[in-house]
Design a protein around this motif. Structure first.
Motif, PDB file in Angstrom:
ATOM      1  N   UNK A  39       0.829  -1.105  -0.087  1.00  0.00           N
ATOM      2  CA  UNK A  39       0.177   0.006   0.054  1.00  0.00           C
ATOM      3  C   UNK A  39       0.791   1.282  -0.072  1.00  0.00           C
ATOM      4  N   UNK A  40       1.854   1.176   0.969  1.00  0.00           N
ATOM      5  CA  UNK A  40       2.968   2.456   0.828  1.00  0.00           C
ATOM      6  C   UNK A  40       3.338   2.420  -0.447  1.00  0.00           C
ATOM      7  N   UNK A  41       3.963   1.662  -1.137  1.00  0.00           N
ATOM      8  CA  UNK A  41       4.304   1.841  -2.311  1.00  0.00           C
ATOM      9  C   UNK A  41       3.132   2.495  -3.521  1.00  0.00           C
ATOM     10  N   UNK A  42       2.117   1.731  -3.158  1.00  0.00           N
ATOM     11  CA  UNK A  42       0.980   2.268  -4.015  1.00  0.00           C
ATOM     12  C   UNK A  42       0.872   3.865  -4.046  1.00  0.00           C
ATOM     13  N   UNK A  43       0.754   4.195  -2.708  1.00  0.00           N
ATOM     14  CA  UNK A  43       0.629   5.683  -2.384  1.00  0.00           C
ATOM     15  C   UNK A  43       1.678   6.350  -2.741  1.00  0.00           C
ATOM     16  N   UNK A  54       2.439  -7.577  -3.019  1.00  0.00           N
ATOM     17  CA  UNK A  54       1.178  -8.138  -3.068  1.00  0.00           C
ATOM     18  C   UNK A  54       1.223  -9.806  -3.616  1.00  0.00           C
ATOM     19  N   UNK A  55       2.258  -9.775  -4.589  1.00  0.00           N
ATOM     20  CA  UNK A  55       2.493 -11.095  -5.154  1.00  0.00           C
ATOM     21  C   UNK A  55       3.088 -12.046  -4.084  1.00  0.00           C
ATOM     22  N   UNK A  56       4.008 -11.479  -3.323  1.00  0.00           N
ATOM     23  CA  UNK A  56       4.709 -12.261  -2.280  1.00  0.00           C
ATOM     24  C   UNK A  56       3.777 -12.690  -1.171  1.00  0.00           C
ATOM     25  N   UNK A  57       2.845 -11.651  -0.837  1.00  0.00           N
ATOM     26  CA  UNK A  57       1.777 -11.800   0.479  1.00  0.00           C
ATOM     27  C   UNK A  57       0.940 -12.872  -0.093  1.00  0.00           C
TER      28      UNK A  57
END
Ligand code: GTP
Ligand code: MN
Ligand code: MN
Length: 361
Positions: A39-43, A54-57
């Motif tokens: 999310x932080x990277x998305x922001x 997201x893929x790793x999660x």
């Protein structure tokens, strides 16, 4: 038998649509951290890094047990240097410093609130954030803000069930052969959600959009609509398969905030009864595809988002096909592949069928 031979560990696929992921997440401590980083990277508009986390999660969510050592993680797909370092830190001290820092960051907290509760995109959230929290006045924000307390509270399965009953009665009073299907997270067996998603359609060709507007009218008359954002259909079958295949579909839909009375909910409302109102506001999404597109819409709206992304990526990369909520197109044969069930679509893609409760990727 040779005692030194260990059980071979099944190779984890890089595609979520080839993994079975239930709601029982053994690696929540890691995946929660990864989601915050994503999310932080998305922001910060760093889409590549965001997707990587997201893929790793998603990969970790599919594992049958908790990761105990770095060796467990190193051979998994999408676990790069950064995510391995986060796992290492969490294994050692129980938390990640980097994640803690993000969680206490004002900009992060505010953008997350705006985007998740009000459903606005990054651009709008950023604009609101820049205007400053001090000028936070009701007039600036959409109606959702008025029900912010309720909407930021999770929806329970019993509440989703109650809403299903209300909408079912409403739909069938309009058309007896209408079809109502619960989709989204609750179809995947989740106990809580941020909203409730339904598909509403009718076997009568071309009548589905009319059905949706009639449902909205009826809910309005029943005094149940607190907010309604209706989007008319922009779907045009004649443009298939030339239109751009993407995540958003073109069917008639509405994003609603409904009033749910506690008396309709088995076991009562969770939380809102305390302030004496006896009702709560709930986010509800309705989508109305033509019956011919029903299977594609059901597959597309059941999620999870990561499962959908990987279905489309798998179709494209491994099968030279294009999948979206409207259709499946075979680029080699240059033809649309028809489907009346989700099973048909998995079969066209040459994938083993994955049950909705195993799509919590
Ligand atoms: P919770 O609601 O948080 O429990 O999770 P969820 O998985 O139900 O998420 P959400 O309701 O946001 O979306 C459900 C599925 O519908 C996801 O796979 C989305 O990709 C899809 N979806 C949601 N909104 C839209 C939309 O406006 N258009 C399209 N095409 N798909 C959507
Ligand atoms: Mn949902
Ligand atoms: Mn939704």
């Amino acid at each position: 038998p040779d005692a030194t031979t260990s059980t071979p560990v099944a190779k984890v696929s890089q595609y979520a649509c080839q993994r079975r992921t239930t709601t029982a997440n053994s690696n929540k401590i890691f995946t929660d951290a990864f989601e915050v980083l994503a999310e932080s990277y998305e922001f910060n508009e760093m889409e590549g890094q965001s997707l990587a986390f997201r893929r790793a999660a998603s990969v970790l969510r599919s594992l049958p047990s908790k990761i105990q050592s770095l060796r467990d993680a190193e051979s998994l797909p999408f676990l790069g240097k950064h995510s391995i370092a986060v796992i290492e830190e969490i294994l050692q001290c129980g938390f990640s410093m980097e994640v803690q820092k993000i969680l206490s960051n004002e900009r992060f907290k505010t953008l997350k609130l705006f985007m998740s509760v009000f459903g606005v995109g990054l651009k709008t959230a950023e604009k609101w954030y820049r205007k400053g929290l001090l000028s936070f006045t009701r007039g600036l924000f959409p109606t959702g803000f008025l029900h912010y307390g309720d909407i930021s509270r999770a929806v329970s399965k019993a509440e989703a069930q109650a809403l299903g009953n209300i909408i079912d009665e409403t739909v069938h009073a309009i058309t007896s052969d209408a079809l109502l299907t619960l989709t989204g997270g609750f179809r995947r067996g989740k106990d809580f959600g941020h909203d409730v998603d339904f598909i509403v359609t009718t076997p009568e060709m071309g009548k589905e959009e009319h059905l949706l507007t009639a449902v909205i009218e009826s809910l309005k008359h029943q005094g149940l609509i607190l907010y309604c954002d209706y989007r008319a259909s922009t779907f045009d079958m004649s443009r298939l398969p030339n239109h751009k295949f993407d995540a958003m579909d073109h069917f008639a839909k509405c994003f609603l905030i409904l009033r749910l009375d506690g008396s309709r909910v088995e076991g009562g409302l969770c939380g809102a009864e305390g302030d004496g109102r006896g009702w709560r506001a709930v986010r509800v999404d309705l989508v109305s595809p033509p019956m011919k597109q029903y299977a594609f819409t059901l597959l597309g709206w059941t999620g999870s988002k990561q499962f959908e992304r990987d279905l489309r990526r798998f179709a494209q990369k491994e099968r030279h096909m294009l999948l979206d909520n409207h259709a499946l197109y075979d680029k080699t044969k240059r033809e649309l592949l028809a489907a009346t069930t989700e099973q048909d679509i998995f079969a066209h893609l040459g994938l083993q069928y994955i049950e909705p409760c195993q799509r919590n990727a």
